[in-house]
Motif scaffolding. Structure first.
Motif, PDB file in Angstrom:
ATOM      1  N   ARG A  16       0.855  -1.091   0.145  1.00 54.65           N
ATOM      2  CA  ARG A  16      -0.057  -0.021  -0.046  1.00 54.65           C
ATOM      3  C   ARG A  16       0.754   1.408  -0.176  1.00 54.65           C
ATOM      4  NH1 ARG A  16      -4.190   1.977  -2.231  1.00 54.65           N
ATOM      5  NH2 ARG A  16      -5.408   3.403  -0.978  1.00 54.65           N
ATOM      6  N   LEU A  17       2.317   1.132   0.693  1.00 55.06           N
ATOM      7  CA  LEU A  17       2.860   2.304   0.773  1.00 55.06           C
ATOM      8  C   LEU A  17       3.504   2.498  -0.579  1.00 55.06           C
ATOM      9  CD1 LEU A  17       4.801   2.018   4.152  1.00 55.06           C
ATOM     10  CD2 LEU A  17       3.262   3.605   3.591  1.00 55.06           C
ATOM     11  N   LYS A  18       3.906   1.510  -1.249  1.00 54.27           N
ATOM     12  CA  LYS A  18       4.474   1.628  -2.703  1.00 54.27           C
ATOM     13  C   LYS A  18       3.160   2.394  -3.699  1.00 54.27           C
ATOM     14  CE  LYS A  18       8.629  -0.096  -2.827  1.00 54.27           C
ATOM     15  NZ  LYS A  18       9.502   0.982  -3.095  1.00 54.27           N
ATOM     16  N   GLU A  19       2.001   2.016  -3.292  1.00 57.63           N
ATOM     17  CA  GLU A  19       1.018   2.480  -4.158  1.00 57.63           C
ATOM     18  C   GLU A  19       0.791   4.180  -3.834  1.00 57.63           C
ATOM     19  OE1 GLU A  19      -2.481   0.244  -3.276  1.00 57.63           O
ATOM     20  OE2 GLU A  19      -1.942  -1.485  -4.419  1.00 57.63           O
ATOM     21  N   LEU A  20       0.968   4.243  -2.458  1.00 60.88           N
ATOM     22  CA  LEU A  20       0.974   5.976  -2.245  1.00 60.88           C
ATOM     23  C   LEU A  20       1.996   6.693  -2.827  1.00 60.88           C
ATOM     24  CD1 LEU A  20      -0.618   5.545   1.291  1.00 60.88           C
ATOM     25  CD2 LEU A  20      -1.688   6.054  -0.562  1.00 60.88           C
ATOM     26  N   GLU A  21       3.330   5.953  -2.933  1.00 58.21           N
ATOM     27  CA  GLU A  21       4.436   6.577  -3.330  1.00 58.21           C
ATOM     28  C   GLU A  21       4.192   6.916  -4.836  1.00 58.21           C
ATOM     29  OE1 GLU A  21       7.993   4.109  -2.389  1.00 58.21           O
ATOM     30  OE2 GLU A  21       7.939   4.723  -0.248  1.00 58.21           O
ATOM     31  N   ALA A  22       3.696   5.897  -5.506  1.00 56.32           N
ATOM     32  CA  ALA A  22       3.552   6.110  -7.185  1.00 56.32           C
ATOM     33  C   ALA A  22       2.176   7.056  -7.272  1.00 56.32           C
ATOM     34  CB  ALA A  22       3.001   4.565  -7.609  1.00 56.32           C
ATOM     35  N   LEU A  23       1.508   7.291  -6.270  1.00 54.97           N
ATOM     36  CA  LEU A  23       0.469   8.100  -6.456  1.00 54.97           C
ATOM     37  C   LEU A  23       0.923   9.641  -6.265  1.00 54.97           C
ATOM     38  CD1 LEU A  23      -2.633   8.947  -6.981  1.00 54.97           C
ATOM     39  CD2 LEU A  23      -2.913   8.680  -4.428  1.00 54.97           C
ATOM     40  N   ASN A  56     -11.146   7.036   4.782  1.00 62.39           N
ATOM     41  CA  ASN A  56     -11.317   5.462   5.586  1.00 62.39           C
ATOM     42  C   ASN A  56     -10.122   4.556   5.158  1.00 62.39           C
ATOM     43  OD1 ASN A  56     -13.774   6.366   6.593  1.00 62.39           O
ATOM     44  ND2 ASN A  56     -14.898   5.730   4.625  1.00 62.39           N
ATOM     45  N   ASP A  57      -9.652   4.744   3.941  1.00 66.91           N
ATOM     46  CA  ASP A  57      -8.475   3.924   3.590  1.00 66.91           C
ATOM     47  C   ASP A  57      -7.278   4.190   4.470  1.00 66.91           C
ATOM     48  OD1 ASP A  57      -9.925   2.558   1.627  1.00 66.91           O
ATOM     49  OD2 ASP A  57      -9.268   3.967  -0.048  1.00 66.91           O
TER      50      ASP A  57
END
Length: 381
Positions: free
Chosen positions: A346-353, A374-375
């Motif tokens: 999930r952290l990787k996804e946020l970094e990508a975002l 919520n997420d």
């Protein structure tokens, strides 16, 4: 005027000589004398008087009556003239008023006016030695090219080998050496005793695999025995050149091109020892021997360039595949970590975002603000 006419009728005439003139006078074919400056009353009946005038500006006595004067009137000749004769084995150094005048060769004769002196004559014997004495050398050097001598200049780091009539006589040390060049041929060979380099350039050689190449060699050498080097061969430098040429033709002709290129900087020990041994016999000490260049034909250079390019391309491909393998292995490890830890994913996804958000001007979130919060809460729990 009347007196001159009377004297002429009586068979006389008057001659006036200056300080720089002398006259050889003959009457009726016989010598009357040699007259100096002043007025002289001379008999001249029937024009049988002969007056030969000489100018003392020319110190040498040149006359048609030279030998007759010394033979018929030696006392008269000796009073006014100096005769210099040299034997078969001697030379004469002639000084005029203490200054060098000339050098007389063997078996020669010269006559000068005594009034042009004072004169000094040194007779030097050359039957035993042709060396010009040190006391005479400066006078001889003053004569320049007219002197019958051979001059040899030996510089520092050199020696001279003296040959007389082709036979070795002695070794000359550094300095100026003068020898009489009279009757016998005098020659000196100047030998450089310092370390020297010899280049053997452009030698065509056919290798074992029938490739024609050209090589450039270099050898350092020193003359250790100048007498042997000068007398055992006609040209010791040429002898060294030929020895290097033949030795390397023999050795390199038995090798393939790849062998020659692989060991270009190295010289076969057997070749080096043979060259040194052969040169030691003629008085040379050979030091370093090296192959400077190996020059290939144009076609062969192109082929070798293609081979080298292919080898380098293959090496580049190996390195490229190795790096790709390492990168793939790193991705695989990262995937394993994320599969075992959803938070990391999930952290990787946020970094990508975050990276995407930094590159765009506006961002539309379809999940809604409530859904995003919520997420984040779920992620924190």
């Amino acid at each position: 005027m009347v007196m001159k006419l009377i004297e002429r009728l009586l068979g006389f005439e008057r001659r006036i000589l200056t300080e720089s003139q002398r006259a050889v006078v003959l009457y009726k074919g016989r010598f009357m004398g040699i007259y100096g400056p002043g007025e002289h009353r001379l008999p001249n009946r029937a024009n049988r008087l002969v007056v030969e005038l000489h100018d003392l500006a020319r110190s040498a006595f040149v006359s048609a009556y030279d030998k007759a004067l010394f033979r018929g009137r030696p006392e008269l000749a000796d009073e006014h003239l100096l005769e210099v004769r040299t034997g078969a084995d001697e030379v004469a150094l002639i000084l005029r008023d203490g200054q060098f005048y000339g050098i007389q060769k063997p078996d020669a004769r010269m006559v000068v006016w005594r009034d042009c002196g004072p004169w000094h004559v040194d007779h030097l014997d050359v039957s035993e030695s042709l060396v010009v004495p040190k006391g005479t050398a400066r006078h001889v050097l003053a004569a320049g090219k007219s002197a019958p001598v051979s001059t040899f200049e030996v510089a520092q780091g050199q020696c001279g080998l003296l040959f007389i009539e082709g036979a070795y006589v002695e070794t000359l040390s550094p300095g100026t050496h003068l020898y009489w060049d009279v009757g016998r041929k005098v020659r000196a060979s100047i030998i450089d005793l310092r370390r020297q380099a010899l280049d053997v350039a452009g030698q065509e050689i056919l290798t074992k695999d029938r490739v024609s190449i050209r090589i450039n060699l270099m050898a350092e050498y020193t003359v250790t025995d100048p007498v042997k080097a000068a007398t055992s061969v006609s040209d010791f430098t040429a002898a060294l050149y030929r020895t290097l040429q033949l030795a390397f033709r023999k050795v390199l002709g038995a090798q393939t091109l790849d062998q020659i290129l692989a060991t270009k900087a190295a010289v076969d020990a057997e070749v080096l020892e043979k060259v040194r041994h052969d040169m030691a016999e003629i008085g040379l000490k050979v030091g370093e021997i090296a192959i400077k260049d190996v020059i290939l034909p144009g076609e062969m250079r192109e082929i070798l360039n293609q081979v080298v390019a292919a080898e380098k391309q293959a090496e580049a491909n190996v390195i490229r595949r190795r790096e790709e393998t390492n990168a793939t292995r790193s991705l695989l490890n990262t995937a394993k970590v994320m599969a075992e830890n959803p938070v990391m994913l999930r952290l990787k996804e946020l970094e990508a975002l975050e990276g995407i958000a930094g590159k765009v001007k506006s961002l539309t979130i379809h999940n809604g603000t409530q859904g995003l919060m919520n997420d984040l809460v779920s992620l924190t729990e």
